[in-house]
Motif scaffolding. Structure first.
Motif, mmCIF file in Angstrom:
data_model
loop_
_atom_site.group_PDB
_atom_site.id
_atom_site.type_symbol
_atom_site.label_atom_id
_atom_site.label_comp_id
_atom_site.label_asym_id
_atom_site.label_seq_id
_atom_site.Cartn_x
_atom_site.Cartn_y
_atom_site.Cartn_z
ATOM 1 N N SER A 151 3.485 5.938 -12.198
ATOM 2 C CA SER A 151 4.321 5.294 -11.182
ATOM 3 C C SER A 151 4.976 6.304 -10.248
ATOM 4 N N ILE A 193 2.362 7.208 -7.606
ATOM 5 C CA ILE A 193 2.169 6.079 -6.691
ATOM 6 C C ILE A 193 3.375 5.954 -5.762
ATOM 7 N N HIS A 194 4.578 6.148 -6.283
ATOM 8 C CA HIS A 194 5.787 6.105 -5.466
ATOM 9 C C HIS A 194 5.736 7.193 -4.396
ATOM 10 N N VAL A 223 1.247 -2.854 1.191
ATOM 11 C CA VAL A 223 1.163 -2.616 -0.248
ATOM 12 C C VAL A 223 0.914 -3.979 -0.882
ATOM 13 N N VAL A 277 1.575 -3.313 -6.985
ATOM 14 C CA VAL A 277 1.855 -2.127 -7.789
ATOM 15 C C VAL A 277 2.076 -2.641 -9.205
#
Length: 176
Positions: free
Chosen positions: A38, A41-42, A65, A68
């Protein structure tokens, strides 16, 4: 080149896990599937948000997006792949307009699962997957109209909106 640099920057911090996924390049749009922890991805979403804030001359525009997800038990893609849709992949006329955004996202995931299975079988056959992925059957690719529909869908957040929601603390009402 931008996406390659983005992935390399994400990997510079050795505490982050490997990035896998798929970058599908169409003539008028891009679909980017990223599988990683994560924090990586952030970081990627932050970079996309800063890119989108540049103005109309930005490399990528109308970025969305879609999903997620956390704690996925297995990855769809064993490595990082790039594929180009040489000819326009189209879907039946008006098929996306009659569907809800959730149905269109589900359709995208169905295509991605088929595509991932195809790539996995290429890996299992020990062919040169990086070369084979460029010759994928058109029915495996997500139609460009579907991606354009999702880019215009109000339900799909821009990277900046996603980060604002993601980083804001939840504030339940005191009487709830």
């Amino acid at each position: 080149g931008y996406h390659r640099g983005l992935i390399e920057n994400a990997l510079e911090d050795h505490s982050r896990e490997q990035v896998s996924g798929l970058l599908l390049l169409y003539s008028s749009c891009i679909l980017h599937v990223v599988e990683s922890c994560s924090s990586t991805i952030h970081l990627i979403i932050q970079d996309l948000a800063s890119l989108q804030n540049q103005d109309h001359s930005a490399l990528l525009q109308e970025i969305k997006v879609l999903v997620v997800a956390h704690n996925i038990p297995t990855r769809l893609f064993p490595d990082w792949y790039v594929a180009t849709a040489a000819s326009p992949v189209t879907c039946p006329q008006g098929s996306t307009q009659s569907q809800s955004t959730a149905e269109v996202v589900a359709e995208c995931f169905t295509h991605l699962l088929k595509l991932a299975a195809c790539i996995q079988s290429l890996e299992d056959d020990s062919e040169d997957t990086s070369e084979s992925i460029h010759t994928l059957a058109p029915e495996l690719l997500i139609p460009a109209e579907t991606i354009n529909y999702l880019c215009n869908a109000e339900e799909c957040a821009s990277p900046e909106d996603f980060l604002r929601i993601y980083l804001s603390p939840s504030q339940p009402a005191l009487d709830s």
